[in-house]
Design a protein around this motif. Sequence first.
Motif, short mmCIF file in Angstrom:
data_model
loop_
_atom_site.label_atom_id
_atom_site.label_comp_id
_atom_site.label_asym_id
_atom_site.label_seq_id
_atom_site.Cartn_x
_atom_site.Cartn_y
_atom_site.Cartn_z
N TRP A 105 0.82 -1.22 0.00
CA TRP A 105 0.00 0.00 0.00
C TRP A 105 0.86 1.27 0.00
CZ3 TRP A 105 -0.88 4.30 3.11
CH2 TRP A 105 -1.98 5.08 2.72
N VAL A 106 1.82 1.36 0.93
CA VAL A 106 2.65 2.59 1.04
C VAL A 106 3.43 2.82 -0.25
CG1 VAL A 106 4.60 3.66 2.22
CG2 VAL A 106 2.83 2.47 3.55
N GLU A 107 4.03 1.75 -0.75
CA GLU A 107 4.86 1.89 -1.95
C GLU A 107 4.03 2.30 -3.16
OE1 GLU A 107 7.86 -0.90 -4.59
OE2 GLU A 107 7.59 -1.36 -2.47
N ARG A 108 2.80 1.77 -3.28
CA ARG A 108 1.97 2.08 -4.43
C ARG A 108 1.36 3.47 -4.34
NH1 ARG A 108 -1.32 -3.65 -5.34
NH2 ARG A 108 0.51 -4.87 -6.00
N GLN A 109 1.07 3.94 -3.14
CA GLN A 109 0.45 5.24 -2.96
C GLN A 109 1.46 6.40 -3.05
OE1 GLN A 109 -2.91 5.77 -2.65
NE2 GLN A 109 -3.05 3.57 -3.08
N SER A 110 2.74 6.09 -2.84
CA SER A 110 3.77 7.14 -2.86
C SER A 110 4.04 7.59 -4.28
CB SER A 110 5.07 6.62 -2.24
OG SER A 110 4.89 6.38 -0.87
N THR A 111 4.19 8.89 -4.42
CA THR A 111 4.58 9.47 -5.71
C THR A 111 5.83 10.31 -5.50
OG1 THR A 111 3.25 11.47 -5.37
CG2 THR A 111 2.18 9.58 -6.44
N HIS A 112 6.38 10.80 -6.62
CA HIS A 112 7.60 11.62 -6.52
C HIS A 112 7.35 12.90 -5.71
CE1 HIS A 112 11.46 13.30 -7.65
NE2 HIS A 112 10.84 14.43 -8.00
N ASP A 113 6.16 13.46 -5.87
CA ASP A 113 5.84 14.71 -5.17
C ASP A 113 5.21 14.48 -3.81
OD1 ASP A 113 6.76 16.20 -7.35
OD2 ASP A 113 4.80 16.05 -8.36
N ASN A 114 4.65 13.31 -3.59
CA ASN A 114 3.98 13.03 -2.32
C ASN A 114 4.40 11.66 -1.82
OD1 ASN A 114 2.23 13.19 -0.13
ND2 ASN A 114 0.53 12.28 -1.29
N LYS A 115 5.52 11.65 -1.10
CA LYS A 115 6.06 10.38 -0.63
C LYS A 115 5.46 10.05 0.73
CE LYS A 115 10.40 7.87 -0.04
NZ LYS A 115 9.94 7.15 1.17
N ILE A 116 4.84 8.91 0.81
CA ILE A 116 4.24 8.46 2.08
C ILE A 116 5.29 7.70 2.87
CG2 ILE A 116 2.45 7.02 3.11
CD1 ILE A 116 0.71 7.61 0.69
N LYS A 117 5.37 8.00 4.17
CA LYS A 117 6.38 7.38 5.02
C LYS A 117 6.03 5.92 5.27
CE LYS A 117 7.60 11.59 7.53
NZ LYS A 117 6.87 12.49 6.64
N THR A 118 7.05 5.09 5.35
CA THR A 118 6.84 3.69 5.75
C THR A 118 6.43 3.66 7.21
OG1 THR A 118 9.12 3.37 6.44
CG2 THR A 118 8.61 2.94 4.11
N VAL A 119 6.01 2.49 7.67
CA VAL A 119 5.57 2.36 9.07
C VAL A 119 6.71 2.71 10.01
CG1 VAL A 119 4.80 0.70 10.82
CG2 VAL A 119 3.77 0.68 8.52
N PHE A 120 7.94 2.26 9.70
CA PHE A 120 9.09 2.57 10.56
C PHE A 120 9.38 4.07 10.54
CE2 PHE A 120 13.65 3.24 11.17
CZ PHE A 120 13.84 2.63 12.39
#
Length: 744
Positions: A105-120
């Motif tokens: 989920w995190v990897e697929r939702q992240s974009t170059h302009d909007n990077k979502i942090k991993t759980v860690f």
Amino acid sequence: MPLDEANKTIEILTSAIDEIYEERAAVMDYQKLFDLAYKLVTKKYGEKLYDKVRQTISKHTKGVCNDINQQKEITFLPHLLTVWKKYRKAACTIRDLLLFLDEQWVERQSTHDNKIKTVFELGIFIFREEVLIKLTDRVQSIMLSIIRKERDNIEPADKFLLRSLTQMMVEIDKEKVYIPVFESKFLSESHIYYKIEAEKIFDSCTAVDYLKKIQQRLKEETDRADRCLDPETRNKIENVVKEEFITRYKDSVVNKEGSGVLVMLKDKKETELRLVYDVLGLVEGALEPTINIYREYVTEQGLAIVTSEEKNNDYITLVTEIIQLRVYYDELLLRISKTRKTNTFIRDKDFSKATKDAFDRVVNQNEKFSEYLSLLLDKKLKKGKQQIEEEQLDTFFDQVIMIFRHVKDKDIFEKYYKEHLAVRLLEERCASDDAEKLFLSKLKTEFGVQFTTRLENMFKDIKLSKDLMGQWNEYRTRPPIDMNIQVLTQGSWPGTTSYKIEFSEQDINKSMNVFNDFYQGQHNGRKLTWQYQLGNASIIMNGFTQKFEITASTFQMAVLLLFNDNEKLTYKEIETSTKIPAAELKKNLIQLTKPLDDGEQYKKVAKVLTVKASEDQQQSTAEGDKKKFTISATTIFATNNLFKSRKLKMNAMPPMTKQTEEGASKINQQVEEERKMVVDAVIVRIMKSRKVMTHRDLVLEATSQLQQRFMPAPNLIKKRIENLIEREYLERDENDRQTYKYLA
């Protein structure tokens, strides 16, 4: 999966996160929890799970900041680290539990302009915002206080504690935590601390103690940085110390009264000079003031030698001291400024250039230095007491070459050296042919084959002459007098004036004619010109209690032969009979009136000729004229009938001396004429290859090629260009008079 079931599943997972923070995670079924997270993500509940995880982590970080802040000064940082370790461990465990959430989920939702942090990353970020950022001032203050106490020798720093804290900051966020929270303030405070300390220390200690303090502080700071701080901080804190201690005081420390670089040079304190190089060399440009002092001091020492009137009267001492001075500073640089390059040590290039600049000025300050250097070589290479030992030859020649590199007008040295070498070869006074050739080989290696060609030709002539003498000894017509003749190639030997002198002994003339016939038979069409001033003779003196043999110059021989038929002669009569030029005649006569024996009891009687003033000179002296006695036309020379000597063989030839003003002027004229021809040849060679060149480019190229032999004046090159244009080797471009064309 229905929403209710999804909510229940999320509650199970958040409860597990609560257990992790309460440190009861050991009893959890990780495989079951991992599967639940997997189902939620695959059923499109990833975002809901992620939001719930963030809320749960935030819940557990609330109030943590206040709890840490209530700690006393001594326990504050250790407690902060304890809490950090707990929260970091929790973040790692939660990451492992929700691994599928990160990957799918995190990897697929992240974009170059909007990077979502991993759980860690989310766990670390929340700890940073809710805990560490709020404690920034106190963390910063206590850490800097620990370092300050260690700098002041109050209390050693807890290296493990500092290391753990900096690692925590770097891991949380180097750019947003470590640098602003700690490093920036650390460097800023260090600037202030060391600025104050440098001022205090500099005013109260010597230059050496100040430099040692710099070394000490640099070691302390680099050790602390290596053990406790981020690797990139090391260079930054080093630069702080260098700026405050070195850059600000680079001029003051080397000029410090009573202990600066000048004092070190004068007292030959090599260890302290090495310290200066090691410390100031850490900052680019900081050694420049030291190099300037060094250059000026070396120049001053050298000028004191070459401008000394006393030493100018003793050329051996003058040149020897300059060589010794050059060798000393060459070795000094190897000790105080050496650096390793591959497997060898090399001198610092800036100090080496300063040494070169100093000796360039020193050596060329004395216009007679080239002559003096050649005279020193002559003393060492010819037979006599002052010749150099064979095992020292190589070192001595290297030292001569080292100082010779600084001579600007090398062609003048060549002129003198050729004259002195000619005398050694013709009079067979070379102590060693191998030594002579060794020095020539070093000259050739250093300055090229063109520099030594004519010198090598002189040795070839001597060898050919020996072969010729072998044929001469078998010649059927024997001369009345035994003669050893050397035939020299014109152009290879020093340009000398041929004097037409006369001998009272006809056997000499007959012998010369016999050799001339022999040589013409060997080489048809060649012309022999006798160079009497280069010859010598062995003369047997009869009429005394013993037979004495003296080695005399050809001029002296012509004079002494007159006394076979005359007991005394005036100077005018000798001059008229021999036709020897006045300057040469006086020089050779004076040598014959000096004692040829250094024994104390023979000082008065070991003179071949006696001399007394004419009646006019005696009357002038009687009337109180205190002028020094000089040879005049009426000065009387007579054989010394009381001649005695403890030696049966003696040398009466005039010694090699410094050139007179007239002789030096003549040599300079010869050099100037030769330079014109050399410049002409270089210009023609350049233009022949380039065809067309501007005046500026031609002057620069000619100067570049000529400076190996001498430094030509631009005006000389300009005049030679004009001369070559007149002689139709070159022509000016019709459209640009500053451009020349080569005429084939």
